[in-house]
Design a protein around this motif. Sequence first.
Motif, PDB file in Angstrom:
ATOM      1  N   SER A   1      -2.552  -8.725  -6.661  1.00 36.77           N
ATOM      2  CA  SER A   1      -1.549  -7.790  -6.136  1.00 36.77           C
ATOM      3  C   SER A   1      -1.452  -6.540  -7.000  1.00 36.77           C
ATOM      4  O   SER A   1      -1.388  -5.415  -6.490  1.00 36.77           O
ATOM      5  CB  SER A   1      -0.182  -8.480  -6.058  1.00 36.77           C
ATOM      6  N   THR A   2      -1.440  -6.729  -8.329  1.00 35.09           N
ATOM      7  CA  THR A   2      -1.351  -5.561  -9.215  1.00 35.09           C
ATOM      8  C   THR A   2      -2.595  -4.691  -9.107  1.00 35.09           C
ATOM      9  O   THR A   2      -2.560  -3.505  -9.424  1.00 35.09           O
ATOM     10  CB  THR A   2      -1.158  -5.990 -10.681  1.00 35.09           C
ATOM     11  N   ASN A   3      -3.690  -5.294  -8.633  1.00 36.68           N
ATOM     12  CA  ASN A   3      -4.935  -4.558  -8.462  1.00 36.68           C
ATOM     13  C   ASN A   3      -5.039  -3.934  -7.064  1.00 36.68           C
ATOM     14  O   ASN A   3      -6.069  -3.356  -6.712  1.00 36.68           O
ATOM     15  CB  ASN A   3      -6.124  -5.493  -8.716  1.00 36.68           C
ATOM     16  N   GLY A   4      -3.973  -4.071  -6.284  1.00 37.35           N
ATOM     17  CA  GLY A   4      -3.957  -3.479  -4.956  1.00 37.35           C
ATOM     18  C   GLY A   4      -4.645  -4.297  -3.884  1.00 37.35           C
ATOM     19  O   GLY A   4      -4.804  -3.848  -2.749  1.00 37.35           O
ATOM     20  N   GLN A   5      -5.037  -5.516  -4.191  1.00 43.06           N
ATOM     21  CA  GLN A   5      -5.695  -6.383  -3.216  1.00 43.06           C
ATOM     22  C   GLN A   5      -4.636  -7.224  -2.490  1.00 43.06           C
ATOM     23  O   GLN A   5      -4.587  -8.437  -2.598  1.00 43.06           O
ATOM     24  CB  GLN A   5      -6.739  -7.262  -3.919  1.00 43.06           C
TER      25      GLN A   5
ATOM     26  N   ARG B   1      -4.012  -7.903   0.706  1.00 43.45           N
ATOM     27  CA  ARG B   1      -4.379  -8.824   1.783  1.00 43.45           C
ATOM     28  C   ARG B   1      -4.817 -10.178   1.208  1.00 43.45           C
ATOM     29  O   ARG B   1      -4.506 -11.223   1.763  1.00 43.45           O
ATOM     30  CB  ARG B   1      -5.485  -8.214   2.652  1.00 43.45           C
ATOM     31  N   GLU B   2      -5.539 -10.159   0.101  1.00 48.19           N
ATOM     32  CA  GLU B   2      -5.959 -11.401  -0.538  1.00 48.19           C
ATOM     33  C   GLU B   2      -4.786 -12.073  -1.254  1.00 48.19           C
ATOM     34  O   GLU B   2      -4.690 -13.302  -1.311  1.00 48.19           O
ATOM     35  CB  GLU B   2      -7.068 -11.132  -1.556  1.00 48.19           C
ATOM     36  N   ALA B   3      -3.884 -11.250  -1.772  1.00 49.92           N
ATOM     37  CA  ALA B   3      -2.775 -11.791  -2.565  1.00 49.92           C
ATOM     38  C   ALA B   3      -1.674 -12.414  -1.711  1.00 49.92           C
ATOM     39  O   ALA B   3      -1.088 -13.436  -2.088  1.00 49.92           O
ATOM     40  CB  ALA B   3      -2.171 -10.681  -3.432  1.00 49.92           C
ATOM     41  N   LEU B   4      -1.386 -11.830  -0.543  1.00 49.61           N
ATOM     42  CA  LEU B   4      -0.215 -12.237   0.250  1.00 49.61           C
ATOM     43  C   LEU B   4      -0.199 -13.725   0.597  1.00 49.61           C
ATOM     44  O   LEU B   4       0.811 -14.396   0.341  1.00 49.61           O
ATOM     45  CB  LEU B   4      -0.121 -11.393   1.522  1.00 49.61           C
ATOM     46  N   PRO B   5      -1.254 -14.302   1.186  1.00 56.75           N
ATOM     47  CA  PRO B   5      -1.169 -15.724   1.551  1.00 56.75           C
ATOM     48  C   PRO B   5      -1.009 -16.650   0.339  1.00 56.75           C
ATOM     49  O   PRO B   5      -0.349 -17.687   0.431  1.00 56.75           O
ATOM     50  CB  PRO B   5      -2.491 -15.983   2.284  1.00 56.75           C
ATOM     51  N   ILE B   6      -1.601 -16.249  -0.783  1.00 54.95           N
ATOM     52  CA  ILE B   6      -1.467 -17.082  -1.991  1.00 54.95           C
ATOM     53  C   ILE B   6      -0.042 -17.000  -2.521  1.00 54.95           C
ATOM     54  O   ILE B   6       0.571 -18.013  -2.885  1.00 54.95           O
ATOM     55  CB  ILE B   6      -2.466 -16.635  -3.068  1.00 54.95           C
TER      56      ILE B   6
ATOM     57  N   LEU C   1       6.726 -12.915  -9.375  1.00 56.74           N
ATOM     58  CA  LEU C   1       5.843 -13.180  -8.241  1.00 56.74           C
ATOM     59  C   LEU C   1       6.525 -12.869  -6.909  1.00 56.74           C
ATOM     60  O   LEU C   1       5.878 -12.406  -5.961  1.00 56.74           O
ATOM     61  CB  LEU C   1       5.386 -14.640  -8.260  1.00 56.74           C
ATOM     62  N   ASN C   2       7.830 -13.117  -6.846  1.00 57.40           N
ATOM     63  CA  ASN C   2       8.568 -12.785  -5.627  1.00 57.40           C
ATOM     64  C   ASN C   2       8.515 -11.278  -5.350  1.00 57.40           C
ATOM     65  O   ASN C   2       8.393 -10.840  -4.198  1.00 57.40           O
ATOM     66  CB  ASN C   2      10.025 -13.244  -5.737  1.00 57.40           C
ATOM     67  N   ASP C   3       8.603 -10.491  -6.409  1.00 61.45           N
ATOM     68  CA  ASP C   3       8.501  -9.035  -6.255  1.00 61.45           C
ATOM     69  C   ASP C   3       7.113  -8.643  -5.745  1.00 61.45           C
ATOM     70  O   ASP C   3       6.976  -7.742  -4.900  1.00 61.45           O
ATOM     71  CB  ASP C   3       8.771  -8.338  -7.601  1.00 61.45           C
ATOM     72  N   ARG C   4       6.087  -9.324  -6.259  1.00 64.22           N
ATOM     73  CA  ARG C   4       4.732  -9.022  -5.786  1.00 64.22           C
ATOM     74  C   ARG C   4       4.554  -9.441  -4.323  1.00 64.22           C
ATOM     75  O   ARG C   4       3.855  -8.780  -3.554  1.00 64.22           O
ATOM     76  CB  ARG C   4       3.684  -9.734  -6.645  1.00 64.22           C
ATOM     77  N   LEU C   5       5.188 -10.546  -3.930  1.00 61.73           N
ATOM     78  CA  LEU C   5       5.121 -11.000  -2.538  1.00 61.73           C
ATOM     79  C   LEU C   5       5.812  -9.997  -1.622  1.00 61.73           C
ATOM     80  O   LEU C   5       5.274  -9.621  -0.573  1.00 61.73           O
ATOM     81  CB  LEU C   5       5.773 -12.379  -2.412  1.00 61.73           C
ATOM     82  N   ARG C   6       6.990  -9.557  -2.040  1.00 62.47           N
ATOM     83  CA  ARG C   6       7.723  -8.564  -1.243  1.00 62.47           C
ATOM     84  C   ARG C   6       6.907  -7.286  -1.097  1.00 62.47           C
ATOM     85  O   ARG C   6       6.741  -6.744   0.011  1.00 62.47           O
ATOM     86  CB  ARG C   6       9.075  -8.254  -1.908  1.00 62.47           C
ATOM     87  N   LEU C   7       6.361  -6.805  -2.220  1.00 60.02           N
ATOM     88  CA  LEU C   7       5.593  -5.564  -2.206  1.00 60.02           C
ATOM     89  C   LEU C   7       4.325  -5.704  -1.360  1.00 60.02           C
ATOM     90  O   LEU C   7       3.984  -4.805  -0.569  1.00 60.02           O
ATOM     91  CB  LEU C   7       5.226  -5.167  -3.636  1.00 60.02           C
ATOM     92  N   SER C   8       3.633  -6.844  -1.529  1.00 62.84           N
ATOM     93  CA  SER C   8       2.397  -7.062  -0.760  1.00 62.84           C
ATOM     94  C   SER C   8       2.698  -7.068   0.734  1.00 62.84           C
ATOM     95  O   SER C   8       1.941  -6.487   1.540  1.00 62.84           O
ATOM     96  CB  SER C   8       1.743  -8.381  -1.176  1.00 62.84           C
ATOM     97  N   TYR C   9       3.798  -7.698   1.127  1.00 61.55           N
ATOM     98  CA  TYR C   9       4.190  -7.738   2.540  1.00 61.55           C
ATOM     99  C   TYR C   9       4.475  -6.323   3.055  1.00 61.55           C
ATOM    100  O   TYR C   9       4.024  -5.933   4.137  1.00 61.55           O
ATOM    101  CB  TYR C   9       5.423  -8.626   2.715  1.00 61.55           C
TER     102      TYR C   9
END
Length: 471
Positions: free
Chosen positions: A250-254, A256-261, A275-283
């Motif tokens: 997620s921090t690398n801008g990937q 789509r790969e990060a969201l399901p994980i 990790l919740n912040d990364r999930l929110r941001l990825s979504y």
Amino acid sequence: MKIIFVTLLMIIGLSPVFAQSNANFQASLASDFDALKNESNPKILQQKINRLTHSKNEKDWITVIHYYDATGQLNRKESLENELFKRFPHGNYALFNALVHIKYGKNGDAMEKILAKMKTNFPHIAVSDLDGAENMIAIQYAEERNTVRSLLHLNRIKIHPSVLIIANDLLKYDAAAAAKVVKQAMDRNETMPADSGNKAMYNQFCSLYSKIQIKLGHNEEALRYAKIAYDDRSGDDVSDGVASYAYLLSTNGQYREALPILRKLFIAGESNEQLNDRLRLSYEKLNPGKDGKVYLAGIQDSLINALEEDLTKTMLNDKAPDFYVTDSSGKKVSLSDFKGKTVILDFWATWCAPCKASFPAMQLAVNKYKNDPQVKFLFIHTRETSTTPLADAKNYLLANDYHLPLYMDIKAPLTHTNPAFSALNLQFIPAKLVIDGNGVIRFQLIGFGAEKDEAHVNILSAMIELAKKSS
């Protein structure tokens, strides 16, 4: 009898020497213990006790000691223990007693002194027992943030050092030292034979090393080791390596790969605020204009509902006795004082490692319900081993920045029992009970599992909500 004998097996299992690594020893001990426990004729019972305590076999004495312990005859237990130490000063029970004193030592310095005395008294101590003592001291010093002493004892261990535990403690305050410890362990594992079972351990080291590198700001190095752990995971494993990998993707801008994980980690209770912040941001990055907080709330509601459905099948319906404890100022408080509220009891002690391990999760739970007047938490310090339990409990909570409502279950001077602990017929700590507004015990948890803090919070939250509904 099964619950009582679990205590016995836990005790003899503390030391491989004490248990003699022998199933026959344990079976014989259990058989003699049952013979005492199940004897209804007082005269015959006393004859059996006399036979065992006139034996030249230390195991027979141990059987009677644990019978006295299991039946609450603590004065007799103590008297027989003192006699046993005289008869078998270098026996298994004396060794066990020394290991227990190390395990429950107040601090690393005190534990070191006990170890030095133990080495003198038991010059032929098994490597496994010596390593166990060294591990306990190394962990204690890591908890005390004394890197030098922790590593000194860690480096003395010949077999199976507790690297993961110690490195996790070091990571809290000395990431560089944690990195060095884990890298050394990884290098050792790489030299072991492929069939030695070291691959799984190596992947755990990779997971932790990735976390450490993230803290050190070395994201490229972190991603490399996180990918090793992720690629070698089994099935739907959601270990730390998976978390590190998802975070780094997620921090690398990937996204789509990060969201399901990240979503899988969240549902499994293996996530955290970062990790919740990364999930929110990825979504949000993948769904422009959508609110990631609403997305997370929806998943959370579904998760709690699913947990409630499962937990409903295990709900208890036991009326709680009206016990009393004292608050931190010495005022007596009883369960009936909280009538109409959902009450969560957490029985703990400063010497109990699993109790303390549960506190980060319990602090999250307390924070979650801090604005709910119908939910009350009582953290009850019990089964104390020192003469200053209140000061010990206060100091521990203060030193670790825990804001948990403290209550004391002080040992009664005549019976030497803890009133609240005894009233609820508990056997072990940590013990957590969820009691509804009608004073009915709805859930009881013994021990503390290996799940992430968020998973424990989710489970406890589901229990609390079910208890509220049952009131």
